[in-house]
Design an enzyme around this catalytic site. Structure first.
Site, short mmCIF file in Angstrom:
data_model
loop_
_atom_site.label_atom_id
_atom_site.label_comp_id
_atom_site.label_asym_id
_atom_site.label_seq_id
_atom_site.Cartn_x
_atom_site.Cartn_y
_atom_site.Cartn_z
N LYS A 37 0.54 -0.76 -0.29
CA LYS A 37 -0.71 -0.25 -0.66
C LYS A 37 0.60 1.79 -0.02
O LYS A 37 2.16 1.19 0.42
CB LYS A 37 -1.42 -0.10 0.97
CG LYS A 37 -1.85 -1.21 1.06
CD LYS A 37 -3.22 -1.40 1.92
CE LYS A 37 -4.27 -2.68 2.29
NZ LYS A 37 -4.77 -1.73 3.14
N TYR A 39 -12.37 -2.91 -3.86
CA TYR A 39 -13.17 -2.59 -2.53
C TYR A 39 -14.68 -2.64 -2.84
O TYR A 39 -15.36 -2.64 -1.95
CB TYR A 39 -12.87 -1.71 -1.70
CG TYR A 39 -10.58 -1.61 -1.01
CD1 TYR A 39 -10.75 -2.60 -1.13
CD2 TYR A 39 -9.72 -0.76 -1.41
CE1 TYR A 39 -9.02 -3.36 -0.05
CE2 TYR A 39 -8.30 -1.25 -0.89
CZ TYR A 39 -8.23 -2.88 -0.59
OH TYR A 39 -7.14 -3.29 0.25
N PHE A 82 -15.65 3.25 6.59
CA PHE A 82 -14.50 3.06 6.72
C PHE A 82 -14.43 3.50 5.26
O PHE A 82 -13.26 3.43 4.53
CB PHE A 82 -13.48 2.00 7.16
CG PHE A 82 -13.49 0.84 6.67
CD1 PHE A 82 -13.07 0.16 6.08
CD2 PHE A 82 -14.65 -0.08 7.46
CE1 PHE A 82 -13.36 -1.84 5.61
CE2 PHE A 82 -14.32 -1.58 7.02
CZ PHE A 82 -14.03 -1.66 6.30
N ASN A 92 -1.78 0.13 6.88
CA ASN A 92 -1.38 -1.00 6.92
C ASN A 92 -0.67 -2.20 6.26
O ASN A 92 -0.61 -3.29 6.28
CB ASN A 92 -3.00 -1.89 8.08
CG ASN A 92 -3.81 -2.78 6.29
OD1 ASN A 92 -3.86 -1.73 5.14
ND2 ASN A 92 -4.46 -3.12 7.08
N HIS A 99 -1.99 -5.22 1.82
CA HIS A 99 -3.54 -6.52 1.34
C HIS A 99 -3.32 -7.51 1.09
O HIS A 99 -1.80 -7.64 -0.51
CB HIS A 99 -4.16 -5.22 -0.26
CG HIS A 99 -5.85 -6.30 -0.25
ND1 HIS A 99 -6.76 -6.88 0.27
CD2 HIS A 99 -5.50 -6.85 -1.12
CE1 HIS A 99 -7.55 -7.32 -0.34
NE2 HIS A 99 -7.01 -8.18 -0.70
N GLU A 103 -9.18 -11.10 -7.68
CA GLU A 103 -8.41 -9.47 -7.15
C GLU A 103 -7.45 -10.27 -8.11
O GLU A 103 -6.99 -8.46 -8.94
CB GLU A 103 -7.63 -9.64 -5.92
CG GLU A 103 -9.85 -9.93 -5.01
CD GLU A 103 -8.63 -9.11 -3.51
OE1 GLU A 103 -7.75 -10.17 -3.24
OE2 GLU A 103 -9.45 -9.21 -2.74
P1 CMP Z 1 -7.94 -4.68 3.22
O1 CMP Z 1 -6.31 -6.09 3.50
O2 CMP Z 1 -6.67 -3.41 2.20
O3 CMP Z 1 -9.02 -5.14 2.98
C1 CMP Z 1 -10.31 -3.63 3.29
C2 CMP Z 1 -9.21 -2.41 4.21
O4 CMP Z 1 -9.98 -1.73 4.72
C3 CMP Z 1 -8.18 -3.27 5.26
O5 CMP Z 1 -7.27 -3.94 5.50
C4 CMP Z 1 -7.95 -1.72 6.18
O6 CMP Z 1 -7.32 -1.17 6.09
C5 CMP Z 1 -8.65 -0.99 5.80
N1 CMP Z 1 -9.83 -0.87 7.47
C6 CMP Z 1 -10.32 0.57 7.59
N2 CMP Z 1 -11.20 0.12 8.54
C7 CMP Z 1 -11.15 -1.32 8.63
C8 CMP Z 1 -12.49 -1.93 9.70
N3 CMP Z 1 -12.80 -1.16 10.58
N4 CMP Z 1 -12.40 -3.36 9.26
C9 CMP Z 1 -12.09 -3.72 8.68
N5 CMP Z 1 -10.97 -2.74 7.59
C10 CMP Z 1 -10.83 -1.73 7.67
#
Ligand code: CMP
Length: 140
Positions: free
Chosen positions: A10, A50, A58, A113, A116, A127
């Site tokens: 990311k 997404y 979010f 974070n 992904h 994906e």
């Molecule tokens: P990712 O695995 O990329 O999939 C969706 C993303 O949404 C997740 O990682 C997080 O970076 C983001 N996100 C933000 N808030 C939340 C939440 N409460 N629960 C899950 N994903 C979240």
């Protein structure tokens, strides 16, 4: 079984200049990079990727973050690749991620974070197809 999974480094981790450190973790775990591209996602591309989260509170922040800078997108191949990559990443929230995982070591928050990874073989197929044509994936 040998599987493929879709991985995204990311914008936060690309900005930290840790693409190579994250690739080393994939390689040390026996996962092979069989396709890769750097890309600055458009809003429409991030929303489509997404789409399953579009009703979540979010979603707008997620799309804004994922379009804030370039990402590195790759297909990883190996034995149990989906789960193997999820083990390497650690929990979605870096505060809950086990020591030694990518998110524990490189991520700051649940939004930023670092990585992904597909959560199942079926979502991995969708994906991978979202970012790569089959002809862009190398047998190796
Ligand atoms: P990712 O695995 O990329 O999939 C969706 C993303 O949404 C997740 O990682 C997080 O970076 C983001 N996100 C933000 N808030 C939340 C939440 N409460 N629960 C899950 N994903 C979240």
């Amino acid at each position: 079984a040998v599987e493929r999974t879709l991985s995204i480094i990311k914008p936060d981790a690309v900005a930290k200049n840790v693409i190579g450190e994250i690739y080393t973790r994939f390689e040390k775990a026996g996962l092979k990079v069989v396709a890769a591209k750097m890309k600055h996602l458009s809003k429409a591309e991030a929303e489509g990727f997404y789409a399953e989260h579009k009703e979540r509170g979010f979603f707008a922040d997620l799309v804004a973050f994922m379009t804030s800078g370039p990402v590195m997108v790759q297909v990883l191949e190996g034995e149990n690749a989906v789960l193997a990559n999820r083990d390497l990443m650690g929990a979605t929230n870096p505060k809950e991620a086990a020591a030694g995982t990518i998110r524990a070591d490189f991520a700051e928050s649940i939004d930023a974070n670092a990585v992904h990874g597909s959560d199942a073989v079926a979502s991995a197929q969708r994906e991978i197809g979202y970012f790569f044509a089959e002809t862009e994936i190398s047998a190796r």
